[in-house]
Design an enzyme around this catalytic site. Structure first.
Site, PDB file in Angstrom:
ATOM      1  N   HIS A 149      24.056  40.005  21.870  1.00 27.54           N
ATOM      2  CA  HIS A 149      23.206  39.721  23.037  1.00 27.54           C
ATOM      3  C   HIS A 149      22.174  38.636  22.712  1.00 27.54           C
ATOM      4  CE1 HIS A 149      21.855  41.744  27.014  1.00 27.54           C
ATOM      5  NE2 HIS A 149      21.598  40.449  27.038  1.00 27.54           N
ATOM      6  N   GLU A 208      25.875  48.874  24.829  1.00 29.87           N
ATOM      7  CA  GLU A 208      25.043  48.286  23.781  1.00 29.87           C
ATOM      8  C   GLU A 208      23.711  49.037  23.635  1.00 29.87           C
ATOM      9  OE1 GLU A 208      22.822  44.458  25.265  1.00 29.87           O
ATOM     10  OE2 GLU A 208      24.959  44.231  25.781  1.00 29.87           O
ATOM     11  N   ARG A 233      26.738  40.785  31.767  1.00 25.27           N
ATOM     12  CA  ARG A 233      26.529  42.214  31.544  1.00 25.27           C
ATOM     13  C   ARG A 233      27.859  42.824  31.113  1.00 25.27           C
ATOM     14  NH1 ARG A 233      21.883  41.200  31.315  1.00 25.27           N
ATOM     15  NH2 ARG A 233      20.154  42.050  32.539  1.00 25.27           N
TER      16      ARG A 233
END
Length: 327
Positions: A289, A271, A242
Site C-alpha cells: 500500500h 490488509e 482498494r
C-alpha cells in the site's frame, strides 16, 4: 464549542502537520502509531470535537450511536472514505471531509510502476538475483512483454485514472476506459483515450487492466471469477485502489493456474494481512500500500486536514466536505 476544538489524530502524521495542529488546536496524537480498535475509537469520539482518522480505522455506525458521542467533524486523512459509514454520520449530524486530489500523481506513478514491472517480470528478476540463482544473460531468459502498442483498460476515469492515462500515452499504450459518465470529447482527445460503455467488453479486450474506483456496494468484487476468466491469458491486472474491488480468491486461482499473465497489487482485501497463496505465486509484483507514500503527498494531505478543521472551527463549510461517496 470553543474556537479551539479538541482534535484526536488516530495515527502518526508528518511532523510538520502535527506541529501545525498543535499550534492551532487542542491536539491528542497517537505517539506509538498503533491502529485504534473499536473501543479506542469510541472513546476518542466521546472526547473530541474532531476525529482525524485514516483508511486503517473502521468508523462504523455503532460509533455514531452513543448519546455521549461528542465528535462533530471527521476530518479524514486521505481521499477514500469507504471506511466511514457516511449514512450513519449524516444521521448523527457529523460532517465528513477528506483530502481529494493530493495523492493523484503519487498513485498514478505507482500504477505506472506496476504496469511496467509486471509484464517485464521485475519482481521475479529481483528475487532470482537476491537468491543467488541467476546464471547470467541468456537469449531466452526471463522473457516478458513490451507494453508499447498494448491496450490499457482503465476502470474509473477520475483524477487518478486520467493521470494514469496521461502517463501511459507516453509509453505508447492504447487507452480505453469505462466510467459512470463519459468524459468530454476534448479531454478524451487530450488523453488519447476512447470510451467503452460496456465493462465486460473492456475487460475482455484489455492487455492490461487498471482499477481506479472507490469501494462501495456497486464495486465490491466487481472483478469477479467470471470477469477474470474472460481476461486474455496473457493479460495483467493492476490495482492501486482498494483490495475489495477484486475477488481475491478467484484472482489467486487464476494466477496459480496461469489463466492470466500476472498482477500488480498495492492493496489487498484483508490488509495488512496478505493471503499466503498470493505470496507464493511468481507472476506478481506486490507492494505494501505504497500508492500515496511520498513525503510530499503525506504532508500535503495533512495540511489539507488542518485547513478543513480550521475553516470548520471558524464557522464555515469546509472546502472538502464529503456529500455522497468520494468527493
Amino acid at each position: 464549542m470553543s474556537n479551539t476544538p479538541k482534535v484526536i489524530i488516530t495515527r502518526r502524521l508528518a511532523p510538520a502537520v502535527e506541529a501545525r495542529m498543535a499550534e492551532l488546536f487542542d491536539v491528542e496524537t497517537n505517539s506509538d502509531d498503533t491502529p485504534m480498535d473499536a473501543a479506542a475509537l469510541a472513546d476518542a469520539m466521546r472526547n473530541c470535537d474532531v476525529l482525524v482518522p485514516t483508511v486503517t480505522d473502521d468508523i462504523n455506525a455503532a460509533l455514531f450511536a452513543g448519546d455521549d458521542m461528542r465528535t462533530k467533524l471527521i476530518a479524514n486523512f486521505g481521499a477514500g472514505v469507504d471506511h466511514i459509514d457516511l449514512k450513519a454520520a449524516r444521521a448523527a449530524n457529523v460532517l465528513i471531509t477528506n483530502t481529494p486530489g493530493v495523492f493523484t500523481d503519487d498513485t498514478a506513478d505507482m500504477t505506472m510502476a506496476l504496469i511496467l514491472g509486471v509484464p517485464r517480470r521485475l519482481s521475479e528478476g529481483s528475487k532470482l538475483l537476491r537468491a543467488g540463482e541467476w546464471q547470467g544473460w541468456s537469449p531466452s531468459g526471463m522473457l516478458g512483454h513490451r507494453i508499447g502498442g498494448k491496450t490499457l483498460g482503465i476502470i474509473g476515469m477520475g483524477r487518478i485514472g486520467q493521470a494514469v492515462a496521461h502517463r501511459a500515452r507516453a509509453f505508447g499504450l492504447n487507452i480505453r476506459y469505462h466510467n459512470r459518465r463519459r468524459l468530454p470529447e476534448s479531454l478524451e482527445q487530450m488523453l488519447g483515450a476512447s470510451y467503452e460503455p460496456d465493462l465486460d467488453t473492456l475487460i475482455a479486450a484489455s492487455d492490461i487492466l487498471s482499477l481506479h474506483c472507490p469501494h462501495n456496494d456497486e464495486t465490491h468484487e466487481m472483478i469477479n471469477a467470471d470477469r477474470i476468466t474472460s481476461m486474455r491469458p496473457d493479460a495483467y491486472l493492476i490495482n492501486t485502489s482498494r483490495g475489495e474491488l477484486i475477488d481475491e480468491e478467484a484472482l489467486i486461482t487464476a494466477l496459480e493456474q496461469g489463466k492470466i499473465g500476472g498482477a500488480g497489487l498495492d492493496v489487498y482485501t484483508h490488509e495488512p494481512a496478505v493471503n499466503p497463496r498470493l505470496l507464493e505465486v511468481n507472476n506478481t509484483v506486490l507492494m505494501p500500500h505504497l500508492g500515496s507514500a511520498t513525503f510530499e503527498g503525506r504532508e500535503a494531505s495533512g495540511m489539507r486536514v488542518v485547513a478543513n478543521i480550521q475553516i470548520w472551527s471558524d464557522g464555515h463549510r469546509p472546502p472538502d466536505q464529503v456529500l455522497d461517496g468520494w468527493a
